[in-house]
Design an enzyme around this catalytic site. Structure first.
Site, short mmCIF file in Angstrom:
data_model
loop_
_atom_site.label_atom_id
_atom_site.label_comp_id
_atom_site.label_asym_id
_atom_site.label_seq_id
_atom_site.Cartn_x
_atom_site.Cartn_y
_atom_site.Cartn_z
N PHE A 256 0.77 -1.29 -0.07
CA PHE A 256 -0.03 -0.07 0.00
C PHE A 256 0.78 1.27 0.16
O PHE A 256 0.44 2.50 0.48
CB PHE A 256 -0.99 -0.17 1.17
CG PHE A 256 -1.53 -1.33 1.50
CD1 PHE A 256 -2.54 -1.64 0.27
CD2 PHE A 256 -1.27 -2.13 2.50
CE1 PHE A 256 -3.03 -2.97 0.51
CE2 PHE A 256 -2.08 -3.46 2.45
CZ PHE A 256 -2.99 -3.88 1.38
N GLN A 673 -9.39 -5.81 -6.55
CA GLN A 673 -8.47 -4.61 -5.95
C GLN A 673 -9.24 -3.62 -5.77
O GLN A 673 -9.23 -2.81 -4.77
CB GLN A 673 -7.48 -4.27 -7.13
CG GLN A 673 -6.25 -5.00 -6.71
CD GLN A 673 -5.32 -4.10 -7.39
OE1 GLN A 673 -4.16 -3.18 -7.07
NE2 GLN A 673 -4.97 -4.49 -8.86
N GLY A 737 -5.05 2.55 -14.51
CA GLY A 737 -4.76 1.94 -12.94
C GLY A 737 -5.86 1.51 -12.39
O GLY A 737 -7.06 2.15 -12.73
N GLY A 739 -5.43 -0.34 -9.00
CA GLY A 739 -5.22 -0.45 -7.45
C GLY A 739 -5.42 0.90 -6.61
O GLY A 739 -5.91 0.75 -5.25
N GLU A 740 -5.05 1.87 -7.23
CA GLU A 740 -5.18 3.00 -6.29
C GLU A 740 -6.64 3.88 -6.37
O GLU A 740 -7.05 4.41 -5.47
CB GLU A 740 -4.02 4.28 -6.84
CG GLU A 740 -2.67 3.89 -6.99
CD GLU A 740 -1.72 3.98 -5.97
OE1 GLU A 740 -2.32 4.56 -4.64
OE2 GLU A 740 -0.77 3.71 -5.94
#
Lengths: 773, 159
Positions: A256, A673, A737, A739-740
């Site tokens: 993370f 995710q 993207g 995950g964020e």
């Protein structure tokens, strides 16, 4: 150690999501179960510090108990005399190390580096370490080290009167139009302050390492989001060539953002291993994970919105502050979402950093975008109520048709589609607009919406793809899998590109001896690495087909290159009128035991220095607004909360999120995710807060019972909907993207839902019951 | 303290003799002395559940248990859950199918808790599963998939 002998089970051969027209499980876009899964569910997966080495000794850190001042003396006598103790390390006997290059590539000052401090700038700083034969002996002896201090006044946190206004960060200033004047002239004005506390990554695997020297060769087993970057740091600290340092990180128990760098404790362990001539293991304790590296900085923002009576924004004036340490610099970019989410003719954002007695803060899921979205996405909700229109409608009225800051078109922006799909699935049209107008017995019900975004961070990558004599395929990269699914999606990419079944592909990651890789962070890895593997696999396929045509021993000798195809691991002519042979048979007939290709996406004329810089710093990352487009992923969260009217307890009871991450390489893993980000966001909204003892500048809840993260019982069912389309400007295979993104916008959606439920606007996270009663 | 004590442990049906200090926890005995690293150390203070093992069939936190306390009892760890021939336990198979993990570090503890949760009869509803699995933290946020996996395995066990 990183080899997974996995076979795809028939149950996994379901079709993928609609965005890929129904990809097979083993292809890009298919719902292949994670290939590293069996190792993880049977306990066979050995994480970095679980390596069993002969002669292993154990190091335990001693930390400062004050937050500001100086170490007067360290009495090590009792610890030295304790059973099993091999070494007590203090600044007095530490090896002299060099300061290393930072992650931005900034050349280091020519001053020595000591990971054990004499000058204390935060509570929990490493001041000494004890190395003993056993872990228990080291723990016991560390308690015998007596440190005395000269204490100095502490600046505890942002609200400390001594903290001041801080230092302006000019690079964060973004301005167009005349924001102050336009705000003053706007018919509707709102202005409020939004605060987020210190938050921590708290991965389930604590940090730590095993360090072993053999001559001037250093091997470090350490969970890592960036093997090459960390190897460079170790090499520079100890003054050995980069090639002499090997980082091994086969699995990572969550990062993370917290496992991208080599930290001081790593230097301590490697130093001890060098001095003792034997391997040293240093496991950071759970309480130490709150101070051995930094979590998310506490932030303060004011957001002023000027609008017309129809809710169209005329001006945004944004001011932000984040804390940093006394001697380090961390900027949490608080204007990152503020400047792009909504169209506005006038804009101003500025930011300061304030020095406090804390460890230097670090990256935590969506650094910058996360707190930035909390400000602007709460503010626009407040504006919606001020002008009396629906919170979803006001977002559409202010929809940014292009990047308002860069003045460039979006590469893709499926945010309107996200709002529509999310609202439909959630049932938003049935919302009663008035606060406190929906209830179920004692529970006030609130529905909130907020949007989120994260830029597409791009970089160059490389990979090695090997076709072996038995027709199986190996992929090698020093990138890593901390749960995002790298092992799986790279197997899918190689399988699809080469035309072999995914269960014939073995992916090897997490060893710096493999092809180099940059940082795994900022949601860049999947796009970078699928591109690199695609390129390497294409080169390997070209070699294979070339061999089939050119080698006189091949059954395809003298055919035209474009007449051959490889599917299911067999080479044939698509017309079906020629030979049809397995890859292994072809390689056997031409006398080859392997085909190997290295693919990289660097510009062709790149120098070795540029390659080194690309993989060991982020200096060569490509801006998300480079060229003709502005590239971001997008999402919209619709969240229901239930607030107990008497007790003020808030429960999230329903979440529907629609997300645009472009093309999904594996929807099954991407959905996981996204949900993980949303769940971390629920914890951030309702639970997470590093509590500072104002007298001593100390984090008092430095453990998992007092620093609350969401538990299973806190989380309802979560529905995620993919609204992405392939984005050719963002990555080779069309993904953005993942995950964020998921966490961005969750906290404001919950705060907005709490306002709808209660009529109370809580602008300080977390939203705890004392703020509601 | 250098005194050592001899401990006999029965782990996954196998007998082990250990010479360890009396203060060695069951968790460190498993991981550091026996190489059974499937049981994870997440906090070492009984707060996260990553070290959950079964002692005489009950879920126990190995970090809060001295190895000596487990003497004479039957210990099951994640390494002992699948059949001898490698066939996965129904809970393991459900975790894989439902993607009930990401980084995998809390997973052995989750699975050991889930097996006990079902055996205890506390997997009757999603809410009950959430409550009885709440002692196992997962920072990746796999909770909804963990609930789905436990529900699936519980239904298979009941049928």
């Amino acid at each position: 150690m990183t080899v997974h002998e996995l076979r795809t089970r028939p149950a996994d051969s379901k079709r993928g999501d609609a965005s890929d027209g129904g990809a097979l499980a083993g292809q890009v876009g298919g719902r292949l179960s994670r290939v590293d899964g069996p190792a993880k569910i049977t306990g066979a997966a050995k994480y970095a510090v679980e390596q069993q080495l002969d002669g292993l000794s154990h190091a335990v850190l001693v930390e400062s108990t004050i937050a500001a001042g100086r170490v007067r003396s360290i009495d090590t006598a009792a610890a030295q005399a304790a059973p099993g103790v091999l070494k007590v390390l203090t600044p007095d006997n530490a090896l002299r190390l060099n300061t290393a290059t930072d992650w931005l590539g900034t050349p280091p000052p020519d001053v020595p580096y000591c990971p054990l401090a004499r000058d204390i700038t935060f509570s929990g700083q490493h001041v000494a370490a004890v190395v003993a034969e056993s872990f228990e002996q080291a723990v016991a002896a560390a308690a015998l080290v007596k440190v005395s201090y000269d204490e100095a006044p502490v600046i505890a946190d942002l609200s400390d009167a001594k903290a001041g206004d801080g230092i302006p960060v000019d690079a964060m200033t973004k301005e167009w139009g005349d924001a102050e004047a336009a705000f003053a002239a706007a018919p509707v004005r709102i202005c409020a302050a939004y605060n987020t506390p210190r938050e921590y990554q708290a991965p389930m695997e604590p940090h730590g390492l095993i360090a072993q020297w053999q001559g001037d060769q250093l091997t470090v087993w350490e969970p890592s989001q960036w093997l090459d970057g960390m190897a460079r740091t170790y090499a520079e600290w100890f003054g050995v060539p980069f090639e002499n340092v090997r980082l091994v990180s086969p699995y990572i128990g969550g990062g993370f953002g917290s496992k991208a760098f080599a930290y001081g404790y790593g230097a301590v362990a490697a130093m001890a291993a060098k001095m003792l001539g034997r391997p040293v293991k240093l496991a950071v304790t759970r309480p130490q994970t709150f101070t051995a590296y930094g979590g998310r900085a506490a932030t303060r923002q004011t957001v002023a919105l000027g609008a017309n009576a129809e809710g169209q924004i005329q001006s945004i004036v944004h001011r932000g502050v984040n804390e940093t340490s006394v001697d380090g610099m961390w900027v949490e970019p608080l204007g990152s979402v503020t400047s792009i989410m909504y169209a506005t003719p006038n804009f101003s954002s500025r930011q300061n950093v304030v020095r406090v007695n804390s460890v230097v803060p670090g990256a935590l899921r969506a650094p910058g975008e996360n707190p930035s979205a909390f400000g602007i996405e709460c503010a626009i909700d407040e504006l919606a109520y001020e002008v009396g229109i629906d919170p979803l409608e006001i977002r559409l009225r202010n929809y940014a048709e292009q990047d308002p800051e860069a003045k460039k078109p979006w590469s893709t922006r499926q945010l309107r589609e996200a709002f529509a799909a999310g609202a439909e699935a959630f049932g938003w049209s049935k919302r009663s607009p008035e606060p406190r107008s929906m209830r179920d017995g004692n529970q006030l019900i609130g529905w909130g919406v907020a949007a989120g975004t994260y830029p597409v961070r791009r970089a160059y990558g490389e990979a090695v793809v090997r076709i072996l004599a038995d027709g199986s395929v190996e992929v090698e990269s020093s990138s890593i899998d901390m749960g995002q699914g790298t092992y799986t999606i790279l197997a899918q990419t190689a399988a699809e590109t080469l035309g072999v079944p995914a269960d014939n592909v073995v992916v090897k990651l997490g060893d710096s001896r493999y092809a180099r890789a940059g940082v795994t962070g900022g949601s860049r890895l999947a796009g970078v690495m699928t591109g690199a593997v695609h390129k390497a696999a294409t080169a390997a396929l070209d070699q294979l087909v070339g061999l089939a045509i050119s080698d006189p021993r091949s059954p395809f000798h003298a055919l035209q290159p474009n007449t051959l195809v490889v599917t299911e691991g067999r080479i044939s002519s698509p017309r079906g009128d020629g030979p049809d042979v397995p890859i292994a048979e072809l390689l056997g007939s031409v006398g080859r035991d392997r085909i190997e290709a290295k693919g990289d996406t660097m510009p062709a004329n790149s120098t070795p220095e540029e390659r080194y810089k690309n993989y060991t710093t982020i200096a060569m990352a490509l801006p998300h607004t480079e060229g003709d487009y502005s590239r971001h992923s997008w999402c919209a969260h619709f969240i229901e909360v239930r607030v107990d009217e008497d007790f003020g307890t808030v429960r999230v009871s329903r979440v529907v999120s629609a997300l645009d991450s472009g093309r999904l390489y594996n929807p099954k893993l991407a959905e996981s995710q996204w949900k993980g980000g949303i769940i971390m966001g629920i914890g951030q909204a309702l639970l997470e807060e590093g509590i500072v003892d104002r007298r001593h500048g100390r984090i008092v809840n430095n453990n998992l019972a007092d620093y609350l993260i969401a538990t299973n019982a806190d989380i309802p069912d979560i529905e995620v909907i993919s609204v992405g389309i392939p984005d050719p400007h963002s990555s080779a295979l069309g993904g953005k993207g993942v995950g964020e993104l998921g966490i961005v916008g969750v906290a404001p959606a919950i705060a907005n839902a709490v306002f709808h439920a209660t009529g109370m606007r809580v602008r300080d996270l977390p939203i705890t019951l004392e703020k509601l009663i | 303290m250098t005194s050592r004590t001899s401990i006999h442990l029965t782990i996954n049906g196998h007998d082990h003799e250990l010479e360890v200090e009396p203060r060695v926890t069951l968790l460190d005995a498993l991981r550091d002395h026996l190489g059974l690293t499937g049981t994870k150390k997440g906090c070492d203070q009984g707060q996260c559940g990553a070290c959950t093992v079964h002692v005489d069939g009950q879920r126990v936190l190995a970090c809060l248990t001295l190895a000596a306390q487990a003497q004479g009892r039957s210990i099951t760890t994640i390494e002992g859950l699948a059949e001898q021939d490698g066939t996965l336990h129904a809970v393991q198979a459900a975790f894989l199918e439902q993607d009930a993990f990401q980084c995998g570090y809390c997973t052995p503890g989750q699975i050991m808790s889930a097996v006990a949760c079902i055996r205890e009869g506390h997997a009757g509803s999603d809410d009950e599963i959430r409550e009885y699995m709440a002692g196992n933290l997962c920072r990746c946020g796999a909770y909804p998939h963990i609930v789905a996996a436990v529900r699936q395995a519980a239904m298979e066990a009941a049928s």
